[in-house]
Design a protein around this motif. Structure first.
Motif, PDB file in Angstrom:
ATOM      1  N   GLU A  56     -12.480 -21.529 103.001  1.00 37.26           N
ATOM      2  CA  GLU A  56     -13.656 -21.220 102.194  1.00 37.26           C
ATOM      3  C   GLU A  56     -14.887 -21.033 103.062  1.00 37.26           C
ATOM      4  O   GLU A  56     -15.124 -21.789 103.991  1.00 37.26           O
ATOM      5  CB  GLU A  56     -13.880 -22.370 101.205  1.00 37.26           C
ATOM      6  CG  GLU A  56     -15.002 -22.121 100.228  1.00 37.26           C
ATOM      7  CD  GLU A  56     -15.163 -23.262  99.264  1.00 37.26           C
ATOM      8  OE1 GLU A  56     -16.154 -23.256  98.511  1.00 37.26           O
ATOM      9  OE2 GLU A  56     -14.307 -24.163  99.285  1.00 37.26           O
ATOM     10  N   THR A  57     -15.662 -20.014 102.761  1.00 34.44           N
ATOM     11  CA  THR A  57     -16.869 -19.707 103.520  1.00 34.44           C
ATOM     12  C   THR A  57     -18.067 -20.453 102.928  1.00 34.44           C
ATOM     13  O   THR A  57     -18.265 -20.440 101.713  1.00 34.44           O
ATOM     14  CB  THR A  57     -17.148 -18.192 103.516  1.00 34.44           C
ATOM     15  OG1 THR A  57     -16.012 -17.517 104.042  1.00 34.44           O
ATOM     16  CG2 THR A  57     -18.373 -17.869 104.354  1.00 34.44           C
ATOM     17  N   LYS A  58     -18.849 -21.102 103.783  1.00 36.79           N
ATOM     18  CA  LYS A  58     -20.040 -21.823 103.342  1.00 36.79           C
ATOM     19  C   LYS A  58     -21.265 -20.938 103.497  1.00 36.79           C
ATOM     20  O   LYS A  58     -21.323 -20.072 104.360  1.00 36.79           O
ATOM     21  CB  LYS A  58     -20.221 -23.113 104.153  1.00 36.79           C
ATOM     22  CG  LYS A  58     -19.209 -24.183 103.816  1.00 36.79           C
ATOM     23  CD  LYS A  58     -19.561 -25.479 104.525  1.00 36.79           C
ATOM     24  CE  LYS A  58     -18.603 -26.588 104.123  1.00 36.79           C
ATOM     25  NZ  LYS A  58     -18.968 -27.888 104.766  1.00 36.79           N
ATOM     26  N   LYS A  59     -22.244 -21.180 102.645  1.00 33.59           N
ATOM     27  CA  LYS A  59     -23.499 -20.445 102.708  1.00 33.59           C
ATOM     28  C   LYS A  59     -24.568 -21.287 103.393  1.00 33.59           C
ATOM     29  O   LYS A  59     -24.602 -22.500 103.224  1.00 33.59           O
ATOM     30  CB  LYS A  59     -23.964 -20.081 101.298  1.00 33.59           C
ATOM     31  CG  LYS A  59     -23.015 -19.135 100.571  1.00 33.59           C
ATOM     32  CD  LYS A  59     -23.554 -18.798  99.191  1.00 33.59           C
ATOM     33  CE  LYS A  59     -22.615 -17.834  98.471  1.00 33.59           C
ATOM     34  NZ  LYS A  59     -23.117 -17.491  97.109  1.00 33.59           N
ATOM     35  N   PRO A  60     -25.440 -20.662 104.178  1.00 33.17           N
ATOM     36  CA  PRO A  60     -26.528 -21.416 104.818  1.00 33.17           C
ATOM     37  C   PRO A  60     -27.515 -21.947 103.790  1.00 33.17           C
ATOM     38  O   PRO A  60     -27.709 -21.348 102.725  1.00 33.17           O
ATOM     39  CB  PRO A  60     -27.174 -20.386 105.750  1.00 33.17           C
ATOM     40  CG  PRO A  60     -26.836 -19.068 105.134  1.00 33.17           C
ATOM     41  CD  PRO A  60     -25.482 -19.231 104.511  1.00 33.17           C
ATOM     42  N   VAL A  61     -28.139 -23.058 104.109  1.00 27.33           N
ATOM     43  CA  VAL A  61     -29.083 -23.716 103.210  1.00 27.33           C
ATOM     44  C   VAL A  61     -30.437 -23.782 103.893  1.00 27.33           C
ATOM     45  O   VAL A  61     -30.528 -24.040 105.099  1.00 27.33           O
ATOM     46  CB  VAL A  61     -28.595 -25.145 102.862  1.00 27.33           C
ATOM     47  CG1 VAL A  61     -29.569 -25.806 101.875  1.00 27.33           C
ATOM     48  CG2 VAL A  61     -27.195 -25.094 102.262  1.00 27.33           C
ATOM     49  N   ARG A  62     -31.490 -23.532 103.132  1.00 29.03           N
ATOM     50  CA  ARG A  62     -32.840 -23.656 103.670  1.00 29.03           C
ATOM     51  C   ARG A  62     -33.108 -25.111 104.044  1.00 29.03           C
ATOM     52  O   ARG A  62     -32.758 -26.023 103.307  1.00 29.03           O
ATOM     53  CB  ARG A  62     -33.883 -23.172 102.661  1.00 29.03           C
ATOM     54  CG  ARG A  62     -33.849 -21.671 102.408  1.00 29.03           C
ATOM     55  CD  ARG A  62     -34.985 -21.265 101.486  1.00 29.03           C
ATOM     56  NE  ARG A  62     -35.007 -19.828 101.276  1.00 29.03           N
ATOM     57  CZ  ARG A  62     -34.335 -19.199 100.320  1.00 29.03           C
ATOM     58  NH1 ARG A  62     -33.566 -19.907  99.490  1.00 29.03           N
ATOM     59  NH2 ARG A  62     -34.397 -17.893 100.197  1.00 29.03           N
TER      60      ARG A  62
END
Length: 490
Positions: A56-62
């Protein structure tokens, strides 16, 4: 399930598919050891032919959206250790402590375990530091080098010695301690002699300790690998499993690390990257002084140092290190009683151990040589730096040292590496040759042109000198070069 053989360097962790006599990465001879590792299954992900199956690909977080909790810290019972750690142990942190054999690593950790598990003793320490913690602590001490009986003997010996030790920071209940040492202080101190990492993790799950101590990580092994305990693969895998488990359970972990004859931590370099804090415990064989230094700290500064003195009752914190290095007073004029007064061949300097200023005495002895090549002996100082200082004095002060044997040392067994001691070394040499006494604290870096340069944290050094009763300070704040320094002393 498939396995493959690889050869790993025990010094740097370099991996090779074939056996080689010399490691091409670090240059060590006969350092490659054979290891068997599992391949296939999860291990093949990312290889050619499976590049699309990466999970699963994770998304960057601010960073502004990231929520973080305040670090929960627990005192070790030693203010010097808490200083080095940045205020105490962080829940789930992994601390690696290394040092020479016999320097006192196991003694220090056993003393920490003893303090944490003694409710009355720990409460007294917390009341002095205004900290509020749960004083019901459980410590699991896992030793792969000593049996339970050996640890108990050392524990009881330290406890008995601490009863009559005037330097002990805690006052024990003597009557109760003499009646039953094993039950008075150590109800919650659990000792385990084991080397299998899976068995150790099972015990941790049952005991649920507040602190875990592994002495040492080079003695732990897992049956999933074929290498012996202490090999690169075993050290890496065991440290990884213990670290992950303790972080998930938020248990502070102390790992004792052995060192090689070169002074580096034994095992792969990845071990130092894996842990959160790396501590080095230093000390000379014939000196009671011990210094705990930090070289890596994810939760605090890396320029702190803790100072201890080895006694019969174990390690004792040194509250005033300047007293230890300056010795007993010889001048009654000082308000604090530590000032020696001016002596020929001896100059007081102020050095920094982390952010702590320490006053130490530089002693120099120069005698006419009877050899064609004069001797140069420097103890506790950098040899090359002292040679440069001799050259500066010969050039700008017109002192010919080619006819003198030169001996320079730092009293008290302290080692000084920073350039702030340059001025004190130079003045000690001048004092020995010309018979001039310098009753002042001297610090500053000497340039090759004889100029005096400022050093960091001069305000801390000045404050410490005045606190110990010195009225005169020589530094780059009020002097420009070595000639001006000597002209002001005539």
């Amino acid at each position: 399930m498939k396995f493959r053989t690889s050869f790993v360097c025990s010094s740097c962790g370099y991996k090779s598919p074939a056996m080689m006599g010399k490691c091409p990465d670090c240059g060590e001879w006969n350092s490659l050891v054979e290891e068997v590792e599992e391949v296939g299954g999860q291990g093949n992900r990312g290889n050619k032919g499976n590049q699309g199956k990466r999970g699963e690909t994770k998304k960057p977080v601010r960073i502004s959206e990231i929520r973080h909790e305040k670090e929960e810290r627990m005192s070790t019972g030693f203010s010097e250790v808490d200083r080095v750690l940045g205020g105490g142990m962080v829940a789930g942190s992994v601390v690696l402590i290394a040092g020479e054999p016999g320097v006192g690593k196991s003694t220090l950790l056993l003393q920490i375990a003893k303090i944490l598990t003694n409710t009355n003793q720990y409460y007294q320490i917390l009341s002095n530091t205004n900290k509020k913690e749960n004083i019901q602590k459980t410590v699991l001490y896992v030793s792969g080098e000593e049996s339970e009986g050996q640890i108990a003997i050392r524990y009881n010996r330290m406890a008995k010695s601490q009863i009559s030790n005037p330097k002990s920071q805690i006052n024990f209940n003597t009557e109760k301690l003499e009646k039953n040492l094993a039950t008075e202080q150590s109800n919650n101190l659990l000792v385990l002699n084991a080397t299998n990492v899976d068995a150790i993790i099972s015990v941790i799950e049952t005991a649920k300790p507040d602190l875990l101590i592994i002495d040492s990580v080079q003695t732990i092994y897992t049956e999933d690998l074929t290498g012996t305990a202490g090999s690169v693969g075993q050290v890496r895998e065991c440290a990884y499993r213990l670290s992950n488990f303790c972080k998930n359970q938020k248990i502070p972990l102390f790992l004792v690390g052995q060192i090689t004859k070169e002074g580096a931590i034994a095992g792969p370099k990845v071990l130092e990257h894996l842990v959160d804090v790396v501590l080095y415990f230093e000390g000379e064989r014939f000196q009671n002084l011990r210094i705990l230094r930090v070289t890596k700290n994810r939760f605090g500064p890396v320029d702190e140092a803790g100072i201890f003195e080895m006694a019969d009752a174990g390690l004792v914190e040194v509250k005033n290190p300047s007293e230890l290095f300056l010795g007993r007073p010889t001048s009654p004029s000082a308000s604090s009683g530590f000032v020696r007064g001016g002596k020929q061949g001896a100059v007081i300097t102020c050095t920094l151990e982390g952010t702590r200023p320490l006053l130490a005495e530089i002693q120099a002895l120069t005698v006419y040589t009877s050899f064609s090549m004069p001797r140069r002996v420097f103890s506790g100082l950098d040899f090359n730096r002292c040679q440069v200082i001799l050259a500066i004095l010969q050039k700008f002060v017109n002192i010919d040292f080619s006819h003198f044997d030169v001996y320079v040392s730092v009293s008290g067994g302290l080692k000084i590496q920073e350039p702030a001691a340059d001025l004190a070394i130079a003045l000690a040499l001048v004092s020995s040759v010309k018979g001039i006494a310098f009753d002042a604290v001297c610090y500053g870096e000497l340039g090759l042109l004889g100029d005096l340069r400022k050093v960091n944290n001069e305000s801390l050094r000045l404050k410490e000198a005045k606190r110990l009763g010195f009225k005169k300070v020589m530094s780059a704040e009020n002097l420009k070069n070595i000639k001006e320094v000597l002209s002001n002393t005539k």
